[in-house]
Enzyme design. Structure first.
Site, short mmCIF file in Angstrom:
data_model
loop_
_atom_site.label_atom_id
_atom_site.label_comp_id
_atom_site.label_asym_id
_atom_site.label_seq_id
_atom_site.Cartn_x
_atom_site.Cartn_y
_atom_site.Cartn_z
N CYS A 217 13.58 15.80 40.33
CA CYS A 217 15.02 16.06 40.42
C CYS A 217 15.29 16.90 41.66
O CYS A 217 14.87 18.06 41.74
CB CYS A 217 15.49 16.76 39.16
SG CYS A 217 17.09 17.58 39.31
N CYS A 220 17.08 20.23 41.07
CA CYS A 220 16.18 21.18 40.39
C CYS A 220 15.28 21.87 41.40
O CYS A 220 15.02 23.08 41.31
CB CYS A 220 15.33 20.46 39.34
SG CYS A 220 16.27 19.62 38.05
#
Length: 300
Positions: A217, A220
Site C-alpha cells: 500500500c 501506508c
C-alpha cells in the site's frame, strides 16, 4: 465506543488505498535498459560511472567487491554472488539497486542508498551494474529488469516489493516500512498479539495507536516514517503498533472484525476500548488526532 472484543460479523469489503504518494523530492525517471552482449564504452558512460564508483573504492575478495566500510553496500557481479548474498541475509531485508553506467539517474539516487545503508544496520544493500559484464546482464534478465534505476526488495530469498523511478523520500519510506524490525513500533502478527498488547497497557492507561495497512500500500509506506518518529518522541505516553492485514488469515480476520475497509487506518485504543479511528495518510491530521485523544485541544 466499541471494545476490542466487540467484533463485527460482516464480510470484509475490498481494502483500498485512499491517497496517492506525493514525494518530497523529485522522482528520478527510469530509463530503458538495453541488455547487449558487450559493455558500452563512451565518454558519457565513463563519466557517469565514476559518479557511482568514486564511493566504491572496491577491493577484490573471493570474487566479490565490497564498498567502503561506511557505506555497507555490497556490489555483486554474477547470479551466484547475488544468490549467495540473499541466502546469507536470511530473513533480513535486502535492498538491491540495479543501475547502469550511462544512467544519470542511477548516479543521482545511489548516494541516498549509501546514506540509508549507514543508518539501517538491519538491512543489507546490494548494487548491480547492469552493463558491467555478461554475468550482470544475465542476472538482470533473470530478474526481469528492463529499466534503471530499479529497486527490488527481498526477504528470505523472495522478492516482496519493487520500484522504478523513485526519489529519495520514497526509497527511505520503503526501506523503513519493509525493513524496520527494531523500532519502538510493536509488530502485530495476529489478533492474539493485539489482545495481549491491550491487556499489557490496561493498567498504565497509555493510548495505543494501531497502524493497520497492507504490504503493498503506497499511502501506508508514505505515512510510516511519521509513525516511526512519533513512536520515539511519544514513547512515554503512547504505544505505537502496526499490522499488515494481508500477512495471514488471522490479520485479515482482525481487519474484518474491526470494520476496516480502507488503509491506512489508525485505531486508537485506551483501557481496552477502541475510542476512535483515523483513516488516511495525512501526517498533520494523524498527529492532530493523536493529540486530541491525548486530551490536547486541536483546532483545524
Amino acid at each position: 465506543m466499541a471494545t476490542i472484543t466487540n467484533f463485527l460479523a460482516r464480510q470484509l469489503p475490498y481494502l483500498s488505498p485512499i491517497t496517492k504518494i506525493t514525494p518530497f523530492y523529485p522522482q528520478f525517471p527510469s530509463t530503458s535498459l538495453q541488455i547487449s552482449s558487450k559493455p558500452k564504452l563512451n565518454s558519457l558512460n565513463l563519466q557517469t560511472q565514476r559518479h557511482i564508483l568514486l564511493a566504491v573504492k572496491a577491493t577484490t575478495a573471493a570474487g566479490t567487491q565490497q564498498l567502503n566500510s561506511d557505506a555497507r553496500v555490497q556490489r555483486v557481479h554474477s547470479v551466484q554472488e547475488f544468490d549467495d548474498a540473499l541466502r546469507a541475509a536470511k530473513n533480513r531485508l535486502v535492498v538491491v539497486e540495479y543501475a547502469a553506467s550511462d544512467s544519470e539517474n542511477s548516479s543521482k539516487i545511489y548516494p541516498f542508498m549509501v546514506d540509508l545503508s549507514r543508518s539501517c544496520s538491519d538491512v543489507d544493500f546490494l548494487l548491480v551494474m547492469s552493463d558491467e559484464s555478461e554475468e550482470t546482464r544475465k542476472l538482470c534478465a533473470r530478474e526481469k529488469i528492463e529499466q534503471v534505476p530499479h529497486f527490488s526488495f527481498y526477504k528470505s530469498m523472495e522478492k516482496i516489493h519493487e520500484e522504478e523511478g523513485i526519489g529519495p523520500d520514497q526509497l527511505m519510506g520503503d526501506v523503513l516500512y519493509y525493513g524496520d524490525n527494531h523500532s519502538a513500533v510493536v509488530q502485530m502478527h495476529s489478533r492474539e498479539d493485539v489482545e495481549k498488547l491491550i491487556e499489557e497497557h490496561k493498567t498504565d492507561h497509555k493510548l495505543i495507536v494501531l497502524d493497520v495497512g497492507l504490504k503493498h500500500c503506497g499511502p501506508c509506506v508514505k505515512v510510516y516514517p511519521t509513525v516511526l518518529k512519533l513512536s520515539r518522541s511519544m514513547a512515554d505516553t503512547v504505544v505505537f503498533a502496526r499490522m499488515n492485514g494481508d500477512e495471514n488469515d488471522s490479520c485479515m480476520e482482525f481487519l474484518r472484525d474491526m470494520d476496516v475497509v480502507e488503509v491506512p487506518t489508525f485505531l486508537f485504543i485506551r483501557d481496552g476500548e477502541i475510542c476512535g479511528r483515523y483513516v488516511g495518510s495525512g501526517k498533520g491530521e494523524l498527529i492532530g488526532e493523536i493529540l486530541r485523544y491525548q486530551g490536547v485541544r486541536v483546532t483545524y
